[in-house]
Motif scaffolding. Structure first.
Motif, PDB file in Angstrom:
ATOM      1  N   LYS A 153      22.360   8.647   5.435  1.00 29.89           N
ATOM      2  CA  LYS A 153      23.192   9.477   4.232  1.00 29.89           C
ATOM      3  C   LYS A 153      24.087   8.711   3.433  1.00 29.89           C
ATOM      4  CE  LYS A 153      25.682  13.418   3.201  1.00 29.89           C
ATOM      5  NZ  LYS A 153      26.398  15.170   2.979  1.00 29.89           N
ATOM      6  N   THR A 182      19.157  13.856  16.198  1.00 36.56           N
ATOM      7  CA  THR A 182      18.192  14.179  14.701  1.00 36.56           C
ATOM      8  C   THR A 182      19.307  14.180  13.458  1.00 36.56           C
ATOM      9  OG1 THR A 182      16.394  15.234  15.262  1.00 36.56           O
ATOM     10  CG2 THR A 182      17.180  15.415  13.473  1.00 36.56           C
ATOM     11  N   LYS A 235      20.167  11.487  10.345  1.00 36.41           N
ATOM     12  CA  LYS A 235      20.228  11.555   9.301  1.00 36.41           C
ATOM     13  C   LYS A 235      21.444  11.279   9.045  1.00 36.41           C
ATOM     14  CE  LYS A 235      17.653  15.845   9.599  1.00 36.41           C
ATOM     15  NZ  LYS A 235      17.235  17.117   9.209  1.00 36.41           N
ATOM     16  N   LEU A 256      11.972  14.526  10.462  1.00 36.87           N
ATOM     17  CA  LEU A 256      13.334  13.882  10.041  1.00 36.87           C
ATOM     18  C   LEU A 256      13.663  14.460   8.470  1.00 36.87           C
ATOM     19  CD1 LEU A 256      13.780  11.658  12.579  1.00 36.87           C
ATOM     20  CD2 LEU A 256      14.955  13.318  12.714  1.00 36.87           C
ATOM     21  N   LEU A 288      13.088  11.747   6.749  1.00 40.33           N
ATOM     22  CA  LEU A 288      13.916  10.993   5.938  1.00 40.33           C
ATOM     23  C   LEU A 288      12.344  10.424   5.012  1.00 40.33           C
ATOM     24  CD1 LEU A 288      15.744   9.582   8.779  1.00 40.33           C
ATOM     25  CD2 LEU A 288      16.417  10.834   6.452  1.00 40.33           C
TER      26      LEU A 288
END
Length: 504
Positions: free
Chosen positions: A329, A321, A325, A364, A366
């Motif tokens: 980013k 996870t 992420k 998540l 997102l």
């Protein structure tokens, strides 16, 4: 084999073990009999796989028999795979009966229902035999699992019901081919041994002439013919079992070759979604289980899942996870398909406990979406457009994914990643999927997303891989070329007339 026969002739491809090539041999026979003018259908009484597809009627069945139906040049039908088991735990499966979800059963509960399932499977085979000239049966795993044979409905018992001579398939590449064959026969009683018409030795590497003594030994030892020795060949025919993922573990160096990473979650399903990616020259595809530095990868993909909440917990527990992420980013591209799409949202709600204990699981985060898991299961063949680029895929999922306010109000989405134009041959105006971060994070329910060359080309362009080209023909057109190549390869190395004589 007269067209006036009331019951089709049958032939069964059984194996000495899992992943020895039964599916490929059944596929080859379907194309060969079709080429010779017979109306031929595939059949597998019971299939255990999370790799399923959808029929034109909107019903669910195993992908392997859909592939074999394509090879036979007919539409897939659930009679070709009447019982489908989709594992949800180590000891239980969702049972799909004649294309519809029946119930979740533990292994013990499943065996208690075997009499009903046997009747269902026999009825399906009877209908296929009444409508075709030839039916090609496929077995499951080893046909000589002595602890399971009394309850087996897919191997020798079904072949006996169909009066189908059996081709026993062995895989020489894994070694011990003589023990595979002789050991299998030794586990069978006399009547079961008599069902075996002969053998095919699969995945031979090297000079076949040097194996003549091996063929002679097998024929002398068993008193049965070796129908052929098939040399190893690289084909692009969709595989049935997730065991093939073992051969796609991270082998490509993303620092040297543009590579996409598919996260190998414990309950991964519909891994054939990525077959088209393997055919893009110059592109690497790695299935990866353990977290790693993702910065060198062109994209990370979350595939379908038979247990979305469980796989989400696994992503968090194993450290995937934060890796995913951070990758986004820092400018990385992430695609989620079906269960992977659900994972990209903020929450997955399971109020009725469809995947286990009722409750909610954090996603998540997102995509600004939530998922509510609920019955009935959506099963459709769908035509869609991505920014006017056409595609064809299929949907198999339980639940709805939308923004929190639309989940609460049950309102339909008014936009999305894909414009859905048709489901199960019915025109519609609908939307599927979404994107965020300027298209770097995408999610869709559409399996087979990459099977349309224009869609694949568009996605590669989004990754900055404009110079890479999809194969000349994707989807059914491309698979048909592979079926033809497989059939010619089979006919070159296997005594097909001897197999036909065995059927007579």
């Amino acid at each position: 084999m007269s067209e006036n026969l009331k019951k089709a002739k049958c032939i069964a491809a059984l194996g000495t073990g899992s992943d020895v090539g039964k599916s490929v041999i059944a596929t080859a026979l379907c194309r060969i009999f079709s080429d010779r003018g017979y109306k031929v259908a595939p059949y597998k009484a019971q299939n255990m796989s999370n790799n399923s597809g959808v029929t034109p009627e909107g019903l669910e069945m195993g992908r392997a028999q859909i592939v074999q139906a394509e090879a036979a040049r007919i539409a897939p039908h659930v009679d070709m795979n009447p019982v489908l088991l989709k594992p949800v735990t180590q000891v239980g499966s969702q049972v799909v009966l004649l294309g519809k979800v029946h119930k979740d059963l533990s292994a013990a509960e499943y065996h208690r229902e075997k009499a009903k399932l046997w009747d269902t499977a026999c009825g399906a085979l009877d209908r296929l035999r009444a409508a075709n000239d030839v039916v090609v049966l496929e077995g499951a795993g080893s046909c000589a699992e002595v602890n399971l044979m009394a309850r087996d409905i897919v191997n020798l018992k079904m072949a006996a019901y169909a009066k189908a001579p059996v081709i026993l398939t062995a895989d020489i590449d894994r070694g011990g081919v003589f023990a595979q064959i002789v050991g299998t026969l030794a586990c069978l009683n006399k009547a079961e041994q008599d069902q075996i018409a002969g053998f095919i030795i699969n995945r031979f590497r090297g000079d076949i002439a040097l194996f003549k003594e091996g063929v002679d030994w097998i024929e002398k030892k068993t008193g049965k013919p070796v129908f052929g020795v098939l040399p190893w060949v690289n084909h692009h025919i969709p595989n049935e079992d997730s065991v093939v993922i073992e051969h796609a573990v991270a082998k490509t160096d993303p620092a040297q070759t543009p590579t996409v990473l598919v996260v190998r979650t414990p309950h991964i399903s519909n891994f054939t979604d990525f077959d088209a990616l393997f055919q893009v020259e110059g592109l690497g595809v790695n299935f990866v289980e353990h977290p790693r530095d993702l910065s060198a990868y062109k994209a990370v993909i979350l595939a379908g899942s038979k247990s979305t909440r469980s796989d989400l917990n696994w992503l968090a527990k194993t450290g995937w996870t934060p890796k995913i992420k951070a990758y986004v980013k820092n400018g990385g591209h992430v695609l989620g398909i079906c269960g992977g799409y659900q994972m990209l949202g903020t929450k997955v709600h399971d109020p009725n406990g469809l995947e286990g204990i009722p409750g909610d699981t954090d996603g998540l985060g997102l995509l600004p979406l939530e998922t509510v898991l609920k019955a009935p299961k959506t099963t459709t063949i769908s035509r869609f457009e991505w920014d006017s680029t056409p595609g064809l895929g299929y949907e198999i999922h339980m639940g709805r994914t939308a923004s929190a306010d639309r989940i609460a109000s049950s309102k339909a989405a008014d936009n999305g990643l894909l414009n859905v134009k048709e489901r199960n041959q019915q025109t519609c105006t609908d939307f599927d999927g979404t994107m965020a971060d300027s298209g770097r994070v995408m999610g869709t329910y559409m399996h087979g997303f990459f099977d349309s060359a224009p869609i694949l080309k568009k996605w590669l362009g989004l990754l900055g891989l404009n110079k890479l080209e999809p194969p000349e023909s994707c989807g059914l057109q491309g698979r048909n070329r592979q079926y033809d190549m497989l059939a010619r390869h089979f006919e070159t190395h296997v005594d097909v007339p001897a197999i036909v004589n065995a059927m007579e």
